[in-house]
Scaffold this motif. Structure first.
Motif, PDB file in Angstrom:
ATOM      1  N   ILE A  93     -12.028  -4.890 -41.133  1.00 47.13           N
ATOM      2  CA  ILE A  93     -12.642  -4.113 -40.401  1.00 47.13           C
ATOM      3  C   ILE A  93     -11.985  -3.462 -38.976  1.00 47.13           C
ATOM      4  O   ILE A  93     -11.539  -4.188 -38.423  1.00 47.13           O
ATOM      5  CB  ILE A  93     -14.064  -4.935 -40.016  1.00 47.13           C
ATOM      6  N   THR A  94     -11.987  -2.484 -39.018  1.00 49.16           N
ATOM      7  CA  THR A  94     -11.027  -1.895 -37.974  1.00 49.16           C
ATOM      8  C   THR A  94     -11.317  -2.109 -36.400  1.00 49.16           C
ATOM      9  O   THR A  94     -10.803  -2.634 -35.675  1.00 49.16           O
ATOM     10  CB  THR A  94     -10.913  -0.328 -38.185  1.00 49.16           C
ATOM     11  N   GLY A  95     -13.029  -1.885 -36.392  1.00 50.48           N
ATOM     12  CA  GLY A  95     -13.287  -2.279 -34.944  1.00 50.48           C
ATOM     13  C   GLY A  95     -14.684  -1.972 -34.816  1.00 50.48           C
ATOM     14  O   GLY A  95     -15.549  -1.746 -35.925  1.00 50.48           O
ATOM     15  N   ILE A  96     -15.655  -1.791 -33.779  1.00 49.01           N
ATOM     16  CA  ILE A  96     -16.616  -1.501 -33.375  1.00 49.01           C
ATOM     17  C   ILE A  96     -17.343  -0.528 -34.014  1.00 49.01           C
ATOM     18  O   ILE A  96     -18.755  -0.134 -34.269  1.00 49.01           O
ATOM     19  CB  ILE A  96     -17.141  -1.478 -31.905  1.00 49.01           C
ATOM     20  N   GLU A  97     -16.575   0.625 -34.302  1.00 52.85           N
ATOM     21  CA  GLU A  97     -17.058   2.047 -35.164  1.00 52.85           C
ATOM     22  C   GLU A  97     -17.218   1.843 -36.421  1.00 52.85           C
ATOM     23  O   GLU A  97     -18.262   2.750 -37.077  1.00 52.85           O
ATOM     24  CB  GLU A  97     -16.107   3.163 -34.875  1.00 52.85           C
ATOM     25  N   CYS A  98     -16.973   0.535 -37.304  1.00 53.15           N
ATOM     26  CA  CYS A  98     -17.460   0.438 -38.608  1.00 53.15           C
ATOM     27  C   CYS A  98     -19.017   0.283 -38.882  1.00 53.15           C
ATOM     28  O   CYS A  98     -19.271  -0.550 -38.450  1.00 53.15           O
ATOM     29  CB  CYS A  98     -16.619  -0.769 -39.098  1.00 53.15           C
ATOM     30  N   PRO A  99     -19.385   1.258 -39.405  1.00 54.69           N
ATOM     31  CA  PRO A  99     -20.873   1.167 -39.823  1.00 54.69           C
ATOM     32  C   PRO A  99     -21.401  -0.115 -40.692  1.00 54.69           C
ATOM     33  O   PRO A  99     -22.719  -0.453 -40.564  1.00 54.69           O
ATOM     34  CB  PRO A  99     -21.334   2.483 -40.417  1.00 54.69           C
ATOM     35  N   PHE A 100     -20.383  -0.645 -41.225  1.00 53.70           N
ATOM     36  CA  PHE A 100     -20.939  -1.870 -42.080  1.00 53.70           C
ATOM     37  C   PHE A 100     -21.516  -2.982 -41.082  1.00 53.70           C
ATOM     38  O   PHE A 100     -22.040  -3.907 -41.343  1.00 53.70           O
ATOM     39  CB  PHE A 100     -19.432  -2.477 -42.811  1.00 53.70           C
ATOM     40  N   LEU A 101     -21.031  -3.048 -39.793  1.00 56.97           N
ATOM     41  CA  LEU A 101     -21.124  -4.075 -38.829  1.00 56.97           C
ATOM     42  C   LEU A 101     -22.748  -4.237 -38.455  1.00 56.97           C
ATOM     43  O   LEU A 101     -23.171  -5.086 -38.032  1.00 56.97           O
ATOM     44  CB  LEU A 101     -20.330  -3.888 -37.491  1.00 56.97           C
ATOM     45  N   VAL A 102     -23.368  -3.013 -38.828  1.00 54.43           N
ATOM     46  CA  VAL A 102     -24.753  -2.737 -38.331  1.00 54.43           C
ATOM     47  C   VAL A 102     -25.991  -3.286 -39.546  1.00 54.43           C
ATOM     48  O   VAL A 102     -26.910  -3.176 -39.398  1.00 54.43           O
ATOM     49  CB  VAL A 102     -25.282  -1.487 -37.770  1.00 54.43           C
ATOM     50  N   THR A 103     -25.096  -3.603 -40.633  1.00 59.91           N
ATOM     51  CA  THR A 103     -26.079  -4.034 -42.004  1.00 59.91           C
ATOM     52  C   THR A 103     -26.224  -5.700 -41.838  1.00 59.91           C
ATOM     53  O   THR A 103     -25.794  -6.476 -41.060  1.00 59.91           O
ATOM     54  CB  THR A 103     -25.206  -3.863 -43.285  1.00 59.91           C
ATOM     55  N   SER A 104     -27.295  -5.982 -42.307  1.00 55.88           N
ATOM     56  CA  SER A 104     -27.690  -7.484 -42.577  1.00 55.88           C
ATOM     57  C   SER A 104     -26.797  -8.328 -43.249  1.00 55.88           C
ATOM     58  O   SER A 104     -26.753  -9.460 -43.441  1.00 55.88           O
ATOM     59  CB  SER A 104     -28.902  -7.463 -43.204  1.00 55.88           C
ATOM     60  N   ASN A 105     -25.664  -7.454 -44.222  1.00 54.01           N
ATOM     61  CA  ASN A 105     -24.793  -8.309 -44.909  1.00 54.01           C
ATOM     62  C   ASN A 105     -23.579  -8.668 -44.021  1.00 54.01           C
ATOM     63  O   ASN A 105     -22.774  -9.473 -44.559  1.00 54.01           O
ATOM     64  CB  ASN A 105     -24.421  -7.421 -45.912  1.00 54.01           C
ATOM     65  N   VAL A 106     -23.387  -8.423 -42.874  1.00 54.58           N
ATOM     66  CA  VAL A 106     -22.048  -8.878 -42.333  1.00 54.58           C
ATOM     67  C   VAL A 106     -22.308 -10.040 -41.532  1.00 54.58           C
ATOM     68  O   VAL A 106     -23.412 -10.777 -41.143  1.00 54.58           O
ATOM     69  CB  VAL A 106     -21.892  -7.839 -41.073  1.00 54.58           C
ATOM     70  N   ALA A 107     -21.212 -11.046 -41.343  1.00 58.03           N
ATOM     71  CA  ALA A 107     -21.004 -12.266 -40.884  1.00 58.03           C
ATOM     72  C   ALA A 107     -21.549 -12.328 -39.405  1.00 58.03           C
ATOM     73  O   ALA A 107     -21.251 -11.051 -38.843  1.00 58.03           O
ATOM     74  CB  ALA A 107     -19.768 -12.972 -40.835  1.00 58.03           C
ATOM     75  N   ASN A 108     -22.085 -13.200 -38.777  1.00 55.31           N
ATOM     76  CA  ASN A 108     -22.347 -13.029 -37.305  1.00 55.31           C
ATOM     77  C   ASN A 108     -21.010 -13.505 -36.565  1.00 55.31           C
ATOM     78  O   ASN A 108     -20.956 -14.805 -36.066  1.00 55.31           O
ATOM     79  CB  ASN A 108     -23.618 -14.047 -37.190  1.00 55.31           C
ATOM     80  N   TYR A 109     -20.252 -12.790 -36.407  1.00 57.50           N
ATOM     81  CA  TYR A 109     -19.177 -13.176 -35.799  1.00 57.50           C
ATOM     82  C   TYR A 109     -19.207 -13.434 -34.285  1.00 57.50           C
ATOM     83  O   TYR A 109     -18.308 -14.256 -33.878  1.00 57.50           O
ATOM     84  CB  TYR A 109     -18.034 -11.715 -35.709  1.00 57.50           C
ATOM     85  N   TRP A 110     -20.248 -13.039 -33.650  1.00 59.06           N
ATOM     86  CA  TRP A 110     -20.398 -13.344 -32.162  1.00 59.06           C
ATOM     87  C   TRP A 110     -20.971 -14.832 -32.032  1.00 59.06           C
ATOM     88  O   TRP A 110     -20.578 -15.554 -31.329  1.00 59.06           O
ATOM     89  CB  TRP A 110     -21.450 -12.511 -31.625  1.00 59.06           C
ATOM     90  N   HIS A 111     -21.995 -15.307 -33.139  1.00 59.96           N
ATOM     91  CA  HIS A 111     -22.260 -16.646 -33.035  1.00 59.96           C
ATOM     92  C   HIS A 111     -20.869 -17.619 -33.474  1.00 59.96           C
ATOM     93  O   HIS A 111     -21.015 -18.698 -32.844  1.00 59.96           O
ATOM     94  CB  HIS A 111     -23.203 -16.856 -34.001  1.00 59.96           C
ATOM     95  N   GLU A 112     -20.403 -17.163 -34.434  1.00 60.16           N
ATOM     96  CA  GLU A 112     -19.173 -18.036 -34.811  1.00 60.16           C
ATOM     97  C   GLU A 112     -18.026 -17.947 -33.477  1.00 60.16           C
ATOM     98  O   GLU A 112     -17.565 -19.041 -33.302  1.00 60.16           O
ATOM     99  CB  GLU A 112     -18.496 -17.275 -35.928  1.00 60.16           C
ATOM    100  N   ALA A 113     -17.945 -17.039 -32.820  1.00 63.56           N
ATOM    101  CA  ALA A 113     -17.021 -16.906 -31.420  1.00 63.56           C
ATOM    102  C   ALA A 113     -17.503 -17.998 -30.604  1.00 63.56           C
ATOM    103  O   ALA A 113     -16.772 -18.621 -29.905  1.00 63.56           O
ATOM    104  CB  ALA A 113     -17.026 -15.658 -31.075  1.00 63.56           C
ATOM    105  N   TRP A 114     -18.949 -17.857 -30.262  1.00 67.37           N
ATOM    106  CA  TRP A 114     -19.453 -18.784 -29.258  1.00 67.37           C
ATOM    107  C   TRP A 114     -19.302 -20.303 -29.959  1.00 67.37           C
ATOM    108  O   TRP A 114     -18.837 -21.225 -28.799  1.00 67.37           O
ATOM    109  CB  TRP A 114     -20.883 -18.711 -29.113  1.00 67.37           C
ATOM    110  N   GLU A 115     -19.575 -20.556 -30.972  1.00 70.15           N
ATOM    111  CA  GLU A 115     -19.562 -21.989 -31.576  1.00 70.15           C
ATOM    112  C   GLU A 115     -17.926 -22.449 -31.406  1.00 70.15           C
ATOM    113  O   GLU A 115     -17.618 -23.742 -31.326  1.00 70.15           O
ATOM    114  CB  GLU A 115     -19.920 -22.196 -33.026  1.00 70.15           C
ATOM    115  N   ASN A 116     -17.026 -21.562 -31.591  1.00 63.48           N
ATOM    116  CA  ASN A 116     -15.658 -22.205 -31.499  1.00 63.48           C
ATOM    117  C   ASN A 116     -15.262 -22.049 -29.980  1.00 63.48           C
ATOM    118  O   ASN A 116     -14.506 -22.975 -29.511  1.00 63.48           O
ATOM    119  CB  ASN A 116     -14.814 -21.066 -32.147  1.00 63.48           C
TER     120      ASN A 116
END
Length: 307
Positions: free
Chosen positions: A133-156
Motif C-alpha cells: 500500500i503506497t500511502g494515504i492516497e490508496c482507495p483501498f484504505l477507505v473500504t471495510s476490508n482493510v486492517a485497522n492500522y491506527w488501532h494496531e499502532a496505538w496498541e503497540n
C-alpha cells in the motif's frame, strides 16, 4: 523523518468514484494477484525465505485482505522497489533487500511489521502494513476490508504495548503523498510535547473539538496548534473519538475530503491520545490538515517528536 517524494498520482474525481464503489467491497473479487499479507517469524542472518502463502486470507481470520491486483496502479505493485516495502518483505518473507541491509524487525504479524524510525530512538517507530500500500492516497484504505492500522499502532505504542513509545505523551501520524520520502504506507509512532496535549485539552474545554465525525470539517472546529519543531502555529481540523475502532481513513474521506472536494493524497492525519491528570484515557484527538487551510500543513512532522 520524512522528505519530499513522489508516487502514483490520481485525480480527485477518480479517487472519489473508486472509494464510493469500493465501499461495498465489490472490487475485492479480483484479489488473486494481490500482495501477500502473510507473516513469518522475523528472519535471522542469511536464512532462506520462509514459505509464505501468496494469497490473502479473508478478513476476520487474523489477516486482512490486500488491495486486489487491478488496483496496483493506485496502491502499488508487490514488485516495486521502494526501500520500506523491501524492508517489509524481509520481515515477512526473508527476502534480503538488494542493498544487503537487513532491517531490525521489532514485531512481525499477519497485518503489519514494526520498524525503527529515523533517527532511531525509544520514541520513534513505524507501523508498516504487510500488504503493498503506497500511502494515504490508496482507495483501498477507505473500504471495510482493510486492517485497522491506527488501532494496531496505538496498541503497540501505548504503555504496556509490545513496542511502547517511551515519552510522556504519544502521537501517531501519517504524511501526505507529497510530504513523504518512502512510498509504503507507514504510521509514525512517536512523542508529542506537553504543550500540544494541553492545547488540545483547552480547545476541547472551550468547545473547539468536533464531538462527532460529521462536524469534523466545520470551521468552528479548526484551530491553531503550535508545532514541536519550532515552525509556529498550524491549523488543524480537530475531532474527538472515544475509540479507534472506526476506520479513520474512511471518516476523513467521507467527512472532509469528499465534503470539500479535496484530494485524499494531500491530507495528513495525527492521533493524540488524551492524557488527563488522573491518568490515561480511551479518548483520542484526531487532527487533520492540508494546504487548503489557512496556515494548514500536509505533514505530521510539525507535531510529532522523533529525536
Amino acid at each position: 523523518m520524512n522528505a519530499i517524494g513522489k508516487a502514483n498520482d490520481m485525480p480527485r474525481r477518480q479517487f472519489v468514484a473508486l472509494s464510493g464503489a469500493l465501499g461495498a467491497g465489490a472490487l475485492l473479487a479480483g484479489a488473486a494477484g494481490s500482495a501477500s499479507a502473510a507473516a513469518c517469524p522475523p528472519p535471522g542472518g542469511g536464512a532462506a525465505p520462509c514459505p509464505c502463502p501468496t494469497e490473502p486470507n479473508p478478513p476476520g481470520g487474523g489477516q486482512n485482505a490486500c488491495p486486489p491486483s487491478h488496483m496496483q496502479g493506485l496502491c502499488g505493485s508487490p514488485t516495486d522497489t521502494d526501500p520500506l516495502w523491501q524492508d517489509v518483505q524481509y520481515c515477512t518473507q526473508g527476502i534480503v533487500p538488494p542493498s544487503g541491509q537487513r532491517p531490525n524487525c521489532l514485531k512481525t504479524t499477519a497485518n503489519y511489521v514494526v520498524l525503527h524510525g529515523r533517527p532511531e530512538t525509544t520514541h520513534n517507530y513505524l507501523l508498516v502494513p504487510s500488504c503493498r500500500i503506497t500511502g494515504i492516497e490508496c482507495p483501498f484504505l477507505v473500504t471495510s476490508n482493510v486492517a485497522n492500522y491506527w488501532h494496531e499502532a496505538w496498541e503497540n505504542a501505548r504503555s504496556g504495548g509490545d513496542v511502547p513509545v517511551q515519552y510522556p505523551n504519544i502521537g501517531l501520524g501519517i504524511n501526505s503523498q507529497s510530504a513523504r520520502r518512502l512510498n509504503q504506507l507507514h504510521i509514525h509512532m512517536a512523542g508529542v510535547r506537553d504543550s500540544t496535549q494541553r492545547r488540545l485539552q483547552d480547545l476541547e474545554a472551550n468547545g473547539r473539538v468536533a464531538p462527532q465525525p460529521a462536524l469534523w470539517g466545520d470551521a468552528h472546529y479548526q484551530a491553531a496548534v503550535t508545532g514541536a519543531d519550532g515552525s509556529g502555529d498550524r491549523t488543524y481540523r480537530i475531532l474527538r473519538l472515544d475509540t479507534l475502532t472506526q476506520n479513520l481513513f474512511e471518516l476523513l474521506n467521507v467527512h472532509v475530503v469528499r465534503r470539500f472536494g479535496l484530494d485524499m493524497a494531500g491530507q495528513t492525519l495525527i492521533v493524540v491520545p488524551k492524557l488527563p491528570a488522573t491518568g490515561p484515557t480511551r479518548t483520542f484527538y484526531v487532527l487533520n490538515s492540508d494546504s487548503s487551510l489557512h496556515d494548514g500543513t500536509n505533514t505530521c512532522d510539525h507535531l510529532l517528536v522523533y529525536a
